[in-house]
Write an enzyme that holds these catalytic residues in place. Structure first.
Site, short mmCIF file in Angstrom:
data_model
loop_
_atom_site.label_atom_id
_atom_site.label_comp_id
_atom_site.label_asym_id
_atom_site.label_seq_id
_atom_site.Cartn_x
_atom_site.Cartn_y
_atom_site.Cartn_z
N ILE A 130 32.26 34.40 76.00
CA ILE A 130 33.54 35.27 76.10
C ILE A 130 33.56 35.18 74.98
O ILE A 130 35.25 36.09 75.26
CB ILE A 130 34.16 35.60 77.66
CG1 ILE A 130 35.48 34.92 78.08
CG2 ILE A 130 33.21 36.05 78.74
CD1 ILE A 130 35.60 35.01 78.84
N GLY A 131 34.57 34.03 74.33
CA GLY A 131 34.77 33.70 73.33
C GLY A 131 34.77 33.07 72.45
O GLY A 131 34.26 31.84 73.38
N GLY A 133 36.55 29.78 70.05
CA GLY A 133 37.80 29.42 69.50
C GLY A 133 37.04 28.42 67.91
O GLY A 133 36.35 27.68 68.08
N GLY A 134 38.34 27.61 67.30
CA GLY A 134 38.17 26.66 66.38
C GLY A 134 37.71 25.56 66.91
O GLY A 134 36.41 24.80 66.64
N HIS A 135 37.49 25.11 68.51
CA HIS A 135 37.15 23.73 68.45
C HIS A 135 36.44 23.72 69.91
O HIS A 135 35.85 22.85 70.87
CB HIS A 135 38.72 22.60 69.15
CG HIS A 135 39.24 22.32 67.89
ND1 HIS A 135 38.30 22.09 66.61
CD2 HIS A 135 40.38 22.61 67.10
CE1 HIS A 135 39.27 21.47 65.48
NE2 HIS A 135 40.74 22.13 65.83
N GLY A 136 36.12 24.64 70.54
CA GLY A 136 35.45 25.83 71.68
C GLY A 136 34.98 27.02 72.21
O GLY A 136 35.30 27.58 70.81
N VAL A 138 35.10 30.17 75.29
CA VAL A 138 34.99 30.10 76.42
C VAL A 138 34.24 31.51 77.76
O VAL A 138 33.54 32.04 76.74
CB VAL A 138 36.56 31.10 76.27
CG1 VAL A 138 37.21 30.90 78.02
CG2 VAL A 138 37.66 30.10 75.82
N LYS A 152 36.80 26.82 79.72
CA LYS A 152 36.70 26.91 77.79
C LYS A 152 36.64 25.50 78.10
O LYS A 152 37.45 24.09 78.11
CB LYS A 152 38.33 26.77 77.79
CG LYS A 152 38.38 26.02 76.16
CD LYS A 152 39.99 25.99 75.79
CE LYS A 152 40.30 25.34 74.27
NZ LYS A 152 41.57 25.87 73.54
N ASP A 253 50.61 28.38 67.45
CA ASP A 253 49.55 28.80 67.50
C ASP A 253 49.26 30.02 68.06
O ASP A 253 48.44 30.46 68.28
CB ASP A 253 48.23 28.55 67.66
CG ASP A 253 47.28 28.74 66.76
OD1 ASP A 253 47.44 29.86 66.02
OD2 ASP A 253 45.77 28.89 66.86
#
Length: 350
Positions: A130-131, A133-136, A138, A152, A253
Site C-alpha cells: 500500500i506504499g 518509501g526510501g528504505h522499504g 508498507v 513496514k 522528515d
C-alpha cells in the site's frame, strides 16, 4: 551376669529384660521407686503409648514433606500444560479486542505472529503493498483474528551499507516504543530477522495525506475544517515530541507521505526512520535530513483550487495559520517559535 543388687540407688526407668533381673529377689531392687519393667513386684512400663506417640510423629514428618512436594509438582505441571495450550491455540476474540496484547508476543516469542504476517501478505507480495518509501515498503495484513495491521518491511537483503539500515530500524523502534500520543502512529511490535525486518503498526484506513491530495475525489472530501484539524494534530504531535519526551525527539522528515489519516481525518505522524534524539547538553545543529520540497511551502499552496472558496471566517483562520507558518521560517533559529507555542497559536486560530 547372674546375680545383681541395685537396692537403695533411687534409679528410674525400665529395667533390662535379662535373666538376672527376671530372677532377682525383690529386696535387691528395693529403694528404686522409679524403676519399671517385667519383674515380679514392679510396675510395668508404659512402653506402648510412648512408642505409638513417637511412631506417629515420625510418620507425619516423613509423609507431610512428600505430599507437599507432590502437590507442588502437580501444580507446576498443570500451569505448564495450560500455558502450552494457550500458546498453541490463542484467543482470537481477546486478540481482536486488544491488539497491544496480541503483538506483545511479537516482541518475545514472535514465531506465531511472524508466520501469520508472512501468510497474510503472501510472503510480502506486491498485491498487498500500500506504499513505498526510501528504505522499504508498507503492506496491509489481515490476521486470522480479523485484526488489520500495517507492516513496514525494510529492504531485504540489506545492501552493502546494511549497518546504516539496521541503525535506522532500531532508531524507529526505540522512538515508537517510548512515545504515546493520539496523533502519533501506534507501534504494535517488530521483527528483526535474517530474512525479513519489519515494523507492525496500527492500520489507518485513509492512508497518507500525500495519497489523498493526489486524488481529486479524495482531496475534495478533505475540506477546509478537516485540513485545519490535520495541521493542528501534527503540531500537537511535534510539540509532544519536542517538549514532553526526554530526551526530546526531532522527527526530521515531516511530509505529507509521513502523515496518516484515520476515518475521522485525524492526523497521525509516522515513519521515525531518521528521528534524532537530542541530548539537552549538546548542540542541536545538524545537517539537512528528510524530504526536499517541504522546507518553505509557497503561499499559493495554502489554497486548493479543487475546494470551494473558503468563507470569510475560514479565510481569517487561514491567514492566522499562514502567519504562524511563516514565523517558523525565520532565518534565525532563536526567533522561531517552539512547537509548543505553535500548537497553542493554532488552537487559538481554530
Amino acid at each position: 551376669m547372674s546375680v545383681i543388687d541395685i537396692s537403695d540407688n533411687q534409679l528410674q526407668g525400665p529395667v533390662p529384660n535379662s535373666t538376672a533381673f527376671r530372677n532377682a529377689p525383690a529386696e535387691v531392687l528395693e529403694g528404686n521407686k522409679g524403676l519399671c519393667g517385667g519383674v515380679k513386684g514392679m510396675q510395668p512400663c508404659k512402653v506402648y503409648s510412648s512408642h505409638k506417640k513417637n511412631s506417629g510423629a515420625k510418620w507425619f514428618a516423613i509423609v507431610f514433606p512428600v505430599l507437599g512436594a507432590l502437590f507442588v509438582s502437580m501444580a507446576l505441571i498443570a500451569i505448564f500444560i495450560l500455558r502450552k495450550r494457550k500458546s498453541d491455540s490463542g484467543d482470537p476474540q481477546s486478540s481482536s479486542q486488544n491488539p497491544q496484547g496480541l503483538f506483545s508476543i511479537l516482541n518475545f516469542e514472535g514465531k506465531l505472529v511472524y508466520d501469520e504476517i508472512v501468510r497474510a501478505t503472501n510472503d510480502f507480495d506486491a498485491e498487498y503493498c500500500i506504499g513505498n518509501g526510501g528504505h522499504g515498503s508498507v503492506y496491509r495484513a489481515e490476521l486470522p483474528s480479523g485484526t488489520v495491521v500495517a507492516v513496514k518491511k525494510f529492504q531485504s537483503p540489506l545492501p552493502c551499507d546494511q549497518i546504516a539500515y539496521q541503525k535506522e530500524f532500531l532508531t524507529e523502534v526505540q522512538a515508537l516504543t517510548e512515545i504515546r500520543h493520539r496523533n502519533i502512529v501506534k507501534l504494535y511490535g517488530f521483527c528483526s530477522h535474517a530474512r525479513h525486518s519489519f515494523l507492525v503498526y496500527e492500520f489507518l484506513e485513509r492512508g497518507s495525506l500525500a495519497a489523498i491530495l493526489s486524488n481529486d475525489a479524495a482531496a475534495q472530501e478533505l475540506g477546509w475544517s478537516q485540513r485545519m484539524n490535520v495541521i493542528k494534530g501534527v503540531a500537537d504531535a511535534l510539540s509532544y515530541l519536542h517538549h514532553d519526551c526526554f530526551p526530546p525527539i526531532v522527527h526530521r522528515d515531516i511530509s505529507s507521505k509521513n502523515l496518516l489519516l484515520d476515518l475521522e481525518y485525524e492526523a497521525h505522524v509516522a515513519d521515525f526512520g531518521i528521528a534524532k534524539f537530542l541530548k539537552p547538553d549538546s548542540s542541536n545543529w545538524t545537517e539537512f535530513a528528510g524530504t526536499y520540497g517541504y522546507i518553505a511551502p509557497a503561499l499559493d499552496e495554502m489554497l486548493d483550487p479543487r475546494l470551494p472558496t473558503p468563507s470569510r471566517i475560514f479565510q481569517e483562520k487561514l491567514i492566522s495559520i499562514m502567519e504562524v507558518a511563516f514565523s517558523c521560517l525565520n532565518e534565525s533559529p532563536e526567533s522561531r517559535p517552539t512547537m509548543k507555542i505553535v500548537s497553542q497559536q493554532l488552537t487559538s486560530a481554530a
